[in-house]
Scaffold this motif. Structure first.
Motif, PDB file in Angstrom:
ATOM      1  N   TYR A 146       0.825  -1.192  -0.002  1.00  0.00           N
ATOM      2  CA  TYR A 146       0.040   0.054  -0.066  1.00  0.00           C
ATOM      3  C   TYR A 146       0.826   1.431  -0.010  1.00  0.00           C
ATOM      4  N   HIS A 163      -4.722  -1.509  10.410  1.00  0.00           N
ATOM      5  CA  HIS A 163      -3.734  -2.434  10.926  1.00  0.00           C
ATOM      6  C   HIS A 163      -2.661  -1.658  11.627  1.00  0.00           C
ATOM      7  N   ASP A 193       1.812  -1.925  11.502  1.00  0.00           N
ATOM      8  CA  ASP A 193       3.038  -2.559  10.672  1.00  0.00           C
ATOM      9  C   ASP A 193       3.622  -3.660  11.231  1.00  0.00           C
ATOM     10  N   HIS A 225      -3.297   1.854  12.667  1.00  0.00           N
ATOM     11  CA  HIS A 225      -3.488   2.960  11.757  1.00  0.00           C
ATOM     12  C   HIS A 225      -4.108   2.780  10.473  1.00  0.00           C
TER      13      HIS A 225
HETATM   14 FE   LIG Z   1       0.992   0.971   7.842  1.00  0.00          FE
END
Ligand SMILES: [Fe+2]
Length: 315
Positions: A128, A138, A140, A279
């Motif tokens: 993305y 999600h 990271d 986020h």
């Molecule tokens: Fe992210």
């Protein structure tokens, strides 16, 4: 350091390095610039001698403390520069002094450039950070069993329209889900994850979506699409109870009551504890046609939306 402390429910805390600390950061940047010209700019981390950089050392300590134990998120202001090359070396120096930069892809890169390349969509296989699409909520740190202590998103340029960051505190999500104990119990059990994008060799591992720190703070590990694909690869489909628990979680994540939106301005750096904040971002439209490559000598003011992302572990 000027700290404008505010309750996160209303606004993310904004912080600015003092002039003394920022000058020390600039001097540390100058020290690693000759190395940057030889290698990729994120090849060698900066190092800090707290005797030589006393103000910066103190303020980095304060920022770590805010992320570790207080607000868990903040916006650091004042990183506005003219040229892309200067922005890269400033963010790299700052990040590598705040923590230990982690590798973020199979090429060994420790800083990822986030901008629309104008190519494939997420559904067609792009990651993305290479698109202009909004994405799933999600965090990271889902590709490695160990969490990311500090997630850095530094804004070099914003979009013509959109591209807000949406931040969701895991504690708020936990509070909403307390009304559904069976959902919470499911989320505390192990799910499959994989090391997507990090290595050519695929590895699966198990971890809970919801867990707790030693201090009792809710921790989160979530990227639904990745979990679903890891379960397929493992040959262990999600159970009905697991799918329903994810539906409850997604529905809570969709509520405005848990979401905070910030539109980062050029020169602002978002820092968060990745395992305490989920986020995503909203769709955006850029002012110019997207390009796959951007030259380091370009002024930031000419660019489309452009962010640098770093993942850091504590020293
Ligand atoms: Fe992210």
């Amino acid at each position: 350091m000027n700290i404008n402390v505010s309750n996160f429910r209303q606004e993310v805390s904004k912080v600015r390095l003092s002039k003394g600390a920022f000058d020390e950061l600039l001097s540390a940047t100058k020290n690693i610039e000759p190395e940057i010209q030889r290698d990729r700019f994120d090849a060698k981390p900066a190092f800090i001698n707290s005797l030589l950089l006393p103000a910066l050392s103190e303020e980095l300590h304060r920022i770590r403390n805010m992320i570790d134990h207080e607000s868990h998120v903040l916006i650091l202001d004042g990183f506005r520069v003219e040229k892309l090359a200067s922005f890269k070396s400033l963010v790299w120096t700052f990040g590598s002094l705040l923590g230990v930069p982690m590798v973020q892809n199979h090429l060994g890169h420790k800083v990822i450039e986030v901008y629309d390349r104008g190519g494939k969509s997420i559904e067609e296989g792009a990651r993305y950070h290479q698109t202009r699409q909004g994405a799933y909520v999600h965090n990271d740190g889902v590709s490695d069993p160990l969490p990311i202590d500090y997630l850095i998103l530094a804004c070099g340029q914003k979009a013509l329209l959109g591209g807000e960051s949406i931040l969701i505190d895991a504690s708020a999500v936990y509070a909403e889900l307390m009304a559904y104990p069976e959902v919470l119990e499911e989320l505390k059990c192990d799910f499959f994850f994989d090391n997507r994008g990090m290595s050519d060799e695929e590895q699966l591992f198990k971890a809970p979506i919801l867990s707790f720190s030693n201090e009792g703070i809710p921790l989160i590990r979530y990227f639904r699409v990745y979990i679903e694909s890891a379960h397929l690869k493992a040959g262990v489909p999600l159970t009905l109870a697991q799918s329903q628990a994810l539906d409850f979680l997604d529905t809570v994540l969709d509520q405005s009551s848990v979401q905070h939106r910030v539109l980062l301005e050029p020169g602002q750096v978002l820092i968060s504890a990745d395992n305490k904040f989920l986020h995503t971002r909203t769709h955006f439209i850029d002012k110019s046609t997207p390009r796959s490559e951007i030259n380091d000598s370009e002024p930031l003011s000419d660019l489309n939306r452009y962010m640098l992302r770093m993942w850091l572990r504590k020293q």
